[in-house]
Design a protein around this motif. Structure first.
Motif, PDB file in Angstrom:
ATOM      1  N   UNK A 143      36.058   6.753 -48.181  1.00 19.69           N
ATOM      2  CA  UNK A 143      34.723   7.490 -48.289  1.00 19.69           C
ATOM      3  C   UNK A 143      33.339   6.716 -48.045  1.00 19.69           C
ATOM      4  N   UNK A 144      33.421   5.707 -47.689  1.00 25.86           N
ATOM      5  CA  UNK A 144      32.287   4.625 -47.388  1.00 25.86           C
ATOM      6  C   UNK A 144      32.117   4.863 -46.064  1.00 25.86           C
ATOM      7  N   UNK A 145      30.853   4.255 -45.850  1.00 24.95           N
ATOM      8  CA  UNK A 145      30.380   4.230 -44.490  1.00 24.95           C
ATOM      9  C   UNK A 145      31.166   3.417 -43.462  1.00 24.95           C
ATOM     10  N   UNK A 146      31.486   3.949 -42.329  1.00 23.42           N
ATOM     11  CA  UNK A 146      32.138   2.977 -41.366  1.00 23.42           C
ATOM     12  C   UNK A 146      31.550   2.207 -40.557  1.00 23.42           C
ATOM     13  N   UNK A 147      31.993   1.066 -40.283  1.00 21.65           N
ATOM     14  CA  UNK A 147      31.436  -0.060 -39.329  1.00 21.65           C
ATOM     15  C   UNK A 147      32.282  -0.257 -38.126  1.00 21.65           C
ATOM     16  N   UNK A 148      31.912  -0.320 -36.922  1.00 23.43           N
ATOM     17  CA  UNK A 148      32.690  -0.829 -35.899  1.00 23.43           C
ATOM     18  C   UNK A 148      33.207  -2.141 -35.975  1.00 23.43           C
ATOM     19  N   UNK A 149      34.238  -2.755 -35.601  1.00 23.13           N
ATOM     20  CA  UNK A 149      34.773  -3.859 -35.462  1.00 23.13           C
ATOM     21  C   UNK A 149      34.622  -4.564 -34.052  1.00 23.13           C
ATOM     22  N   UNK A 153      38.754  -2.919 -29.532  1.00 24.07           N
ATOM     23  CA  UNK A 153      38.942  -1.666 -28.434  1.00 24.07           C
ATOM     24  C   UNK A 153      40.127  -1.349 -27.764  1.00 24.07           C
ATOM     25  N   UNK A 154      41.224  -1.712 -28.608  1.00 23.06           N
ATOM     26  CA  UNK A 154      42.622  -1.372 -28.216  1.00 23.06           C
ATOM     27  C   UNK A 154      43.391  -0.496 -28.927  1.00 23.06           C
ATOM     28  N   UNK A 155      44.435  -0.020 -28.669  1.00 23.05           N
ATOM     29  CA  UNK A 155      45.436   1.014 -29.471  1.00 23.05           C
ATOM     30  C   UNK A 155      45.976   0.201 -30.853  1.00 23.05           C
ATOM     31  N   UNK A 156      45.898  -1.127 -30.616  1.00 21.71           N
ATOM     32  CA  UNK A 156      46.376  -1.792 -31.723  1.00 21.71           C
ATOM     33  C   UNK A 156      45.382  -2.844 -32.003  1.00 21.71           C
ATOM     34  N   UNK A 157      45.216  -2.903 -33.488  1.00 23.62           N
ATOM     35  CA  UNK A 157      44.340  -3.817 -34.217  1.00 23.62           C
ATOM     36  C   UNK A 157      45.175  -4.854 -35.048  1.00 23.62           C
ATOM     37  N   UNK A 158      44.998  -6.036 -34.379  1.00 21.83           N
ATOM     38  CA  UNK A 158      45.902  -7.167 -35.176  1.00 21.83           C
ATOM     39  C   UNK A 158      45.163  -7.841 -36.076  1.00 21.83           C
ATOM     40  N   UNK A 159      45.590  -8.154 -37.250  1.00 20.28           N
ATOM     41  CA  UNK A 159      44.733  -8.720 -38.668  1.00 20.28           C
ATOM     42  C   UNK A 159      45.616  -9.986 -38.638  1.00 20.28           C
ATOM     43  N   UNK A 160      45.132 -11.222 -38.508  1.00 18.73           N
ATOM     44  CA  UNK A 160      45.972 -12.497 -38.657  1.00 18.73           C
ATOM     45  C   UNK A 160      45.415 -13.335 -39.976  1.00 18.73           C
ATOM     46  N   UNK A 161      46.213 -13.810 -40.516  1.00 20.81           N
ATOM     47  CA  UNK A 161      45.798 -14.761 -41.538  1.00 20.81           C
ATOM     48  C   UNK A 161      44.771 -13.955 -42.666  1.00 20.81           C
ATOM     49  N   UNK A 162      45.061 -12.743 -43.188  1.00 19.13           N
ATOM     50  CA  UNK A 162      44.100 -11.791 -43.808  1.00 19.13           C
ATOM     51  C   UNK A 162      43.564 -12.693 -44.875  1.00 19.13           C
ATOM     52  N   UNK A 163      42.374 -12.366 -45.374  1.00 15.96           N
ATOM     53  CA  UNK A 163      41.686 -12.645 -46.664  1.00 15.96           C
ATOM     54  C   UNK A 163      41.388 -11.715 -47.510  1.00 15.96           C
ATOM     55  N   UNK A 164      40.604 -11.960 -48.704  1.00 16.16           N
ATOM     56  CA  UNK A 164      40.385 -10.723 -49.415  1.00 16.16           C
ATOM     57  C   UNK A 164      39.525  -9.824 -48.915  1.00 16.16           C
ATOM     58  N   UNK A 165      38.624 -10.526 -47.933  1.00 17.91           N
ATOM     59  CA  UNK A 165      37.617  -9.805 -47.110  1.00 17.91           C
ATOM     60  C   UNK A 165      38.028  -8.667 -46.420  1.00 17.91           C
ATOM     61  N   UNK A 166      39.493  -8.960 -45.937  1.00 14.82           N
ATOM     62  CA  UNK A 166      39.840  -7.857 -44.876  1.00 14.82           C
ATOM     63  C   UNK A 166      40.439  -6.648 -45.804  1.00 14.82           C
ATOM     64  N   UNK A 167      40.705  -6.571 -46.998  1.00 12.83           N
ATOM     65  CA  UNK A 167      41.077  -5.506 -47.793  1.00 12.83           C
ATOM     66  C   UNK A 167      39.981  -4.464 -47.563  1.00 12.83           C
ATOM     67  N   UNK A 168      40.462  -3.182 -47.444  1.00 12.07           N
ATOM     68  CA  UNK A 168      39.745  -2.008 -47.142  1.00 12.07           C
ATOM     69  C   UNK A 168      40.471  -0.962 -46.350  1.00 12.07           C
ATOM     70  N   UNK A 169      39.516  -0.260 -45.920  1.00 11.48           N
ATOM     71  CA  UNK A 169      40.018   1.091 -44.924  1.00 11.48           C
ATOM     72  C   UNK A 169      39.911   0.715 -43.467  1.00 11.48           C
ATOM     73  N   UNK A 170      40.784   1.171 -42.669  1.00 10.92           N
ATOM     74  CA  UNK A 170      40.436   1.050 -41.268  1.00 10.92           C
ATOM     75  C   UNK A 170      40.979   2.355 -40.690  1.00 10.92           C
ATOM     76  N   UNK A 171      40.295   2.842 -39.602  1.00  5.93           N
ATOM     77  CA  UNK A 171      40.486   3.731 -38.596  1.00  5.93           C
ATOM     78  C   UNK A 171      40.173   3.604 -37.201  1.00  5.93           C
ATOM     79  N   UNK A 172      40.677   4.272 -36.444  1.00  4.18           N
ATOM     80  CA  UNK A 172      40.144   4.106 -34.887  1.00  4.18           C
ATOM     81  C   UNK A 172      39.570   5.423 -34.411  1.00  4.18           C
TER      82      UNK A 172
END
Length: 181
Positions: A143-149, A153-172
């Protein structure tokens, strides 16, 4: 005795001055083809080629052909018009092709993931349609404001070696020639 009067009307042979042009629309939209002519034009007859040669389109006898709510199955159909004049042989226009773009649809949504600090994960979407583009976004929660990553810009978003900063919501955001979803 004198016969009845017979009138002779002389018309100019018709000429096509404006040819139908290729048309591109989205599925569900209307497509319009038009021919313009000069001289004495008595009638028009539009024809369609769906892959087996040109055939008359019943009732399509105007200089403008309007196809309502075109479907994807009509993609690639070709249209031409015969222009009838004072000569016995009609003038046939150039061929115009209909291109029907497919609206975006998503058949598989991203799935939530849970993992340990330093792990790897990915989010994917499966979409179809014409001219697809992807932009992944991040927010603290849904329900927060969304920010472009940037660069995502592909069909798959890879997150490697995640940190606490990566916790949250993702959408495309999936965009295409006809729409954005």
């Amino acid at each position: 005795f004198t016969s009845n009067c017979a009138t002779l009307t002389v018309g100019n042979a018709a000429a096509i001055t404006g040819q139908p042009v290729n048309t591109t629309v989205c599925a569900g939209d209307n497509a319009v083809f038009t021919v313009t002519g000069s001289g004495t034009i008595s009638s028009y007859q539009w024809q369609v080629n769906t892959g087996a040669g040109f055939a008359d389109m019943p009732g399509e006898t105007n200089p403008t052909l309007t196809l309502n709510a075109v479907t994807v199955s009509m993609n690639g159909y070709q249209y031409q018009v015969n222009v009838f004049s004072c000569t016995a042989i009609p003038i046939t226009s150039s061929v115009a092709t209909l291109t029907v773009n497919t609206p975006i649809s998503i058949s598989a949504q991203p799935v939530a993931a849970e993992l340990c600090l330093g792990g790897n994960t990915s989010f994917s979407v499966t979409a179809a349609g014409t001219g697809i583009g992807y932009q992944w976004q991040y927010a603290a929660d849904c329900s927060s404001a969304w920010t472009n990553i940037p660069g995502a810009t592909n069909a798959t978003l890879n997150l490697n070696a995640v940190t606490l900063a990566n916790a949250g919501a993702y959408r495309v955001v999936v965009s295409g020639t006809c729409n954005t979803v």
